[in-house]
Design a protein around this motif. Structure first.
Motif, short mmCIF file in Angstrom:
data_model
loop_
_atom_site.label_atom_id
_atom_site.label_comp_id
_atom_site.label_asym_id
_atom_site.label_seq_id
_atom_site.Cartn_x
_atom_site.Cartn_y
_atom_site.Cartn_z
N MET A 1 54.13 4.57 -1.18
CA MET A 1 52.84 4.90 -1.78
C MET A 1 51.91 3.69 -1.75
N SER A 2 52.45 2.52 -2.02
CA SER A 2 51.64 1.29 -2.00
C SER A 2 51.09 1.03 -0.60
N ARG A 3 51.93 1.19 0.41
CA ARG A 3 51.49 0.96 1.79
C ARG A 3 50.40 1.95 2.19
N ARG A 4 50.56 3.19 1.79
CA ARG A 4 49.55 4.20 2.11
C ARG A 4 48.23 3.87 1.43
N GLU B 1 43.68 12.06 -4.09
CA GLU B 1 44.06 12.74 -2.85
C GLU B 1 45.54 12.54 -2.54
N MET B 2 46.01 11.30 -2.71
CA MET B 2 47.41 11.01 -2.43
C MET B 2 48.31 11.78 -3.39
N ASN B 3 47.96 11.81 -4.67
CA ASN B 3 48.78 12.51 -5.66
C ASN B 3 48.87 14.00 -5.37
N SER B 4 47.78 14.60 -4.97
CA SER B 4 47.85 16.03 -4.66
C SER B 4 48.70 16.25 -3.41
N GLY B 5 48.63 15.35 -2.46
CA GLY B 5 49.44 15.47 -1.25
C GLY B 5 50.92 15.30 -1.49
N ILE B 6 51.30 14.40 -2.38
CA ILE B 6 52.73 14.15 -2.60
C ILE B 6 53.39 15.28 -3.38
N LEU B 7 52.60 16.12 -4.03
CA LEU B 7 53.18 17.26 -4.76
C LEU B 7 53.19 18.54 -3.94
N GLU B 8 52.74 18.44 -2.70
CA GLU B 8 52.71 19.61 -1.83
C GLU B 8 54.11 20.19 -1.67
#
Length: 150
Positions: A22-25, A119-126
């Motif tokens: 997550m940090s790298r992204r 955006e990242m949080n919504s993507g990781i819960l997909e």
């Protein structure tokens, strides 16, 4: 079935690995936005200041909140001042104290980063249903509580 020792080793590793990914992204996204002068630790401080901008925040508040030493926070704030993200302002009642305030650049940087995080949080819960997400949150919070107790 895996034994308890094996599970113990995997949990810490998976948490670390996920946090690293997550940090790298996020770092890549920040760089793409042209605000890569902000380190992750600076980002956390900026978020803290942003969320508490209606209050007077001093260096000692940052030290206490993040559980870090005085010199670490001093160095971070000095760097963030040089980059134009924060400024320090004397307090009338005590000349020894200085409030730490976000600049307009700091506020804009925070809002850009927050949009990227959302955006990242919504993507990781997909693909994860609400019930599984709630179980995950319950477990990860319990892990954090166990770490705080030890």
């Amino acid at each position: 079935m895996k034994d308890r020792h094996s599970i113990n080793e995997q949990v810490g590793f998976e948490i670390h690995r996920t946090e690293h990914m997550m940090s790298r992204r996020l770092e890549a996204g920040v760089k793409a936005e042209g605000i890569d002068e902000i380190t992750l630790s600076h980002g956390w401080i900026i978020r803290f200041l942003y969320e508490n901008r209606e209050m007077d925040i001093y260096q000692k508040d940052i030290e206490k909140y993040f559980l870090v030493g005085r010199s670490t926070v001093t160095n971070s704030i000095q760097l963030m001042e040089k980059k134009g993200l924060v400024r320090r302002e004397f307090v009338e009642c005590d000349a020894r104290l200085k409030k730490v305030l976000l600049t307009e650049k700091g506020i804009q940087s925070h809002e850009t980063i927050e949009n990227m995080i959302a955006e990242m949080n919504s993507g990781i819960l997909e693909g994860i249903d609400e019930q599984d997400a709630q179980v995950f949150l319950k477990v990860i919070r319990r892990i954090r509580e166990n770490i705080e107790k030890s």
